[in-house]
Design a protein around this motif. Structure first.
Motif, PDB file in Angstrom:
ATOM      1  N   ALA A 100       0.844  -1.197   0.000  1.00 48.53           N
ATOM      2  CA  ALA A 100       0.000   0.000   0.000  1.00 48.53           C
ATOM      3  C   ALA A 100       0.880   1.248   0.000  1.00 48.53           C
ATOM      4  O   ALA A 100       2.040   1.220   0.432  1.00 48.53           O
ATOM      5  CB  ALA A 100      -0.909   0.007   1.224  1.00 48.53           C
ATOM      6  N   ARG A 106      -8.675   1.647  -3.097  1.00 52.47           N
ATOM      7  CA  ARG A 106      -9.424   2.117  -1.935  1.00 52.47           C
ATOM      8  C   ARG A 106      -8.698   3.273  -1.266  1.00 52.47           C
ATOM      9  O   ARG A 106      -7.493   3.206  -1.027  1.00 52.47           O
ATOM     10  CB  ARG A 106      -9.632   0.976  -0.930  1.00 52.47           C
ATOM     11  N   VAL A 135      -8.074   5.439   2.050  1.00 55.05           N
ATOM     12  CA  VAL A 135      -8.165   5.345   3.504  1.00 55.05           C
ATOM     13  C   VAL A 135      -7.598   6.635   4.091  1.00 55.05           C
ATOM     14  O   VAL A 135      -6.543   7.112   3.670  1.00 55.05           O
ATOM     15  CB  VAL A 135      -7.387   4.126   4.049  1.00 55.05           C
ATOM     16  N   GLY A 157     -14.526   4.946   0.558  1.00 50.70           N
ATOM     17  CA  GLY A 157     -13.421   4.264   1.231  1.00 50.70           C
ATOM     18  C   GLY A 157     -13.629   4.173   2.727  1.00 50.70           C
ATOM     19  O   GLY A 157     -14.733   3.894   3.210  1.00 50.70           O
ATOM     20  N   ARG A 190      -4.667  -3.154   2.700  1.00 50.02           N
ATOM     21  CA  ARG A 190      -4.618  -3.961   1.482  1.00 50.02           C
ATOM     22  C   ARG A 190      -3.505  -3.443   0.574  1.00 50.02           C
ATOM     23  O   ARG A 190      -3.168  -2.262   0.599  1.00 50.02           O
ATOM     24  CB  ARG A 190      -5.950  -3.871   0.736  1.00 50.02           C
ATOM     25  N   ASP A 229      -4.323  -0.192  -1.402  1.00 50.89           N
ATOM     26  CA  ASP A 229      -4.827   0.966  -0.672  1.00 50.89           C
ATOM     27  C   ASP A 229      -3.933   2.184  -0.889  1.00 50.89           C
ATOM     28  O   ASP A 229      -2.705   2.071  -1.036  1.00 50.89           O
ATOM     29  CB  ASP A 229      -4.885   0.687   0.836  1.00 50.89           C
ATOM     30  N   VAL A 235      -3.337   5.456   1.443  1.00 52.75           N
ATOM     31  CA  VAL A 235      -3.652   5.914   2.799  1.00 52.75           C
ATOM     32  C   VAL A 235      -3.092   7.324   2.993  1.00 52.75           C
ATOM     33  O   VAL A 235      -1.924   7.588   2.694  1.00 52.75           O
ATOM     34  CB  VAL A 235      -3.056   4.970   3.856  1.00 52.75           C
ATOM     35  N   SER A 278     -14.396  -3.166   6.576  1.00 51.28           N
ATOM     36  CA  SER A 278     -15.085  -2.941   5.305  1.00 51.28           C
ATOM     37  C   SER A 278     -16.593  -3.053   5.453  1.00 51.28           C
ATOM     38  O   SER A 278     -17.349  -2.558   4.634  1.00 51.28           O
ATOM     39  CB  SER A 278     -14.590  -3.939   4.252  1.00 51.28           C
TER      40      SER A 278
END
Length: 441
Positions: free
Chosen positions: A283, A310, A312, A338, A386, A389, A391, A430
């Motif tokens: 990630a 996604r 985050v 997200g 993940r 991701d 972030v 999730s």
């Protein structure tokens, strides 16, 4: 330096031929070889990037930022005594020059000596936000900006963000010794500046350029400037341009400037919370500091250009953000759905509700999870992380967050078969029901 504020607007600013020539002229003027950098955001990055350019040229430097004082790259104990020593060493020639970060509030509170700095750079003030201009913090910053202008020597140079009207607008037309920087040379202020055969740094056809309208030098492609994320991190591109302008203002040649741009990154040790990128279990994690919404838009835009399925976010106290700005901050952080992990070390329930109100205002609000502390939030993040991701962490304590992430990276690298992102018995956020599910009325 053969020119300054007193030049006729029709005369052309000439850069010093070398750093040695610049120092010689400063000795004649009785001015110390100190470069000052101010701004609401990005000033520490500019200081360290400029220092990397100077080091690439083999020059001996000192820096003073919110991280502390460094002399010849070594962190010093304390601040005032080491900086006093650095000033003596620049005067004696033991150091070639020094670079100092100026904080708006400090300048507003204690002032600066007049005509003390031969070169000054301003990264930004308000990012052209009307709401920012009305804030008490900005009113103080505007007063500090005037003090900084007065602290620039009459034979000195200013390097200004030409995309921020509060920084470069108005008086800049009367300042032929100003170097403007811009992402787009067609910005009206910069276009007028270039028509007067004045100096600027800008981006054109993905190339970083420096010079005048009809006589400019392409330095390198944005793809080769490490800090800019191949040009996708716009605010870091502006910081890069400011550093280039400052380097040229002190007489640095292009070769060391380009050499530093190819390798410089925001090291967590020196620049914690300055859009630090860390790869964790596949990630992409960015660690930044809380900032007002008019500045938050820029890094969020850069994060949106990074690969990842996604989004985050990890947010906490959001120190320095006024209550009135929290709802808009939440709205910006909640874009794209997200997951958002919120922690609140001090239990400020009213501020948290304002933030949640903004998050819920999005058409597709993210899942929201609450934890008690920043440490707990990082634990939760690492359990659900993940490989695809992206972030973005607005850290209360960037150094602590970066150390925690670095430990996670080391632990992963020590596991021979650690290629999976399975999280064992950790919670599956999730499917959390902690998210606001409807827009507020």
């Amino acid at each position: 330096m053969s020119s300054g504020f007193t030049l006729s607007p029709h005369l052309t600013l000439q850069l010093p031929e070398s750093v040695a020539a610049w120092r010689a002229e400063l000795r004649h003027l009785g001015v110390p070889p100190v470069v000052a950098v101010a701004g609401s955001r990005g000033k520490s990055t500019v200081v360290h990037l400029l220092d990397a350019m100077l080091a690439e040229a083999g020059l001996r430097t000192a820096t003073w930022t919110d991280e502390g004082v460094r002399i010849l790259g070594r962190k010093q104990r304390g601040e005032l005594l080491p900086w006093t020593r650095a000033m003596k060493q620049t005067a004696s020639g033991e150091l070639d020059l020094a670079v100092q970060e100026l904080d708006w509030d400090t300048v507003h509170a204690v002032g600066l000596p007049r005509a003390a700095y031969p070169v000054v750079g301003i990264t930004n003030l308000c990012a052209n936000s009307d709401a920012c201009l009305l804030s008490d913090e900005t009113i103080r910053a505007m007063r500090a900006l005037q003090t900084i202008r007065e602290a620039t020597h009459p034979e000195g140079m200013l390097v200004l963000n030409g995309d921020d009207w509060a920084v470069a607008g108005g008086e800049v037309e009367a300042e032929p010794n100003a170097i403007l920087v811009t992402l787009n040379r067609d910005t009206p202020l910069v276009r007028s500046h270039l028509r007067r055969e004045r100096l600027a740094a800008w981006i054109e056809e993905d190339l970083l350029r420096f010079g005048r309208d009809g006589d400019h030098q392409p330095l390198l492609s944005l793809a080769d400037a490490a800090i800019t994320g191949k040009g996708s991190v716009g605010f870091q591109t502006v910081n890069t341009l400011v550093a280039v302008g400052l380097a040229r203002a002190v007489g640095l040649e292009f070769a060391p400037i380009v050499g530093a741009l190819r390798s410089f990154t925001t090291e967590p040790e020196r620049l914690p919370g300055s859009f630090n990128l860390v790869a964790v279990e596949g990630a992409t994690v960015i660690v930044d500091r809380p900032m007002a919404p008019w500045f938050l838009r820029q890094p969020l835009r850069a994060v949106g250009h990074l690969p990842g399925r996604r989004q985050v976010r990890v947010v906490g106290r959001l120190d320095g953000i006024a209550d009135a700005e929290l709802t808009e901050t939440g709205r910006l952080l909640g874009r794209g759905g997200g997951l958002i992990i919120i922690h609140d070390d001090v239990g400020a329930a009213e501020r948290r509700e304002l933030l949640l109100h903004g998050i819920a205002a999005n058409d597709l609000p993210p899942v929201v999870v609450h934890t008690k502390s920043e440490s707990a939030a990082l634990t939760a993040l690492l359990k659900v992380l993940r490989p695809d991701d992206t972030v973005y962490i607005l850290a209360d304590d960037p150094r602590s967050v970066l150390r925690r992430l670095q430990r996670a990276v080391q632990q992963t690298s020590q596991q021979p078969t650690a290629t999976s992102t399975e999280t064992g018995s950790g919670p599956d956020f999730s499917e959390s029901t902690g998210a606001p599910s409807a827009k507020p009325r």
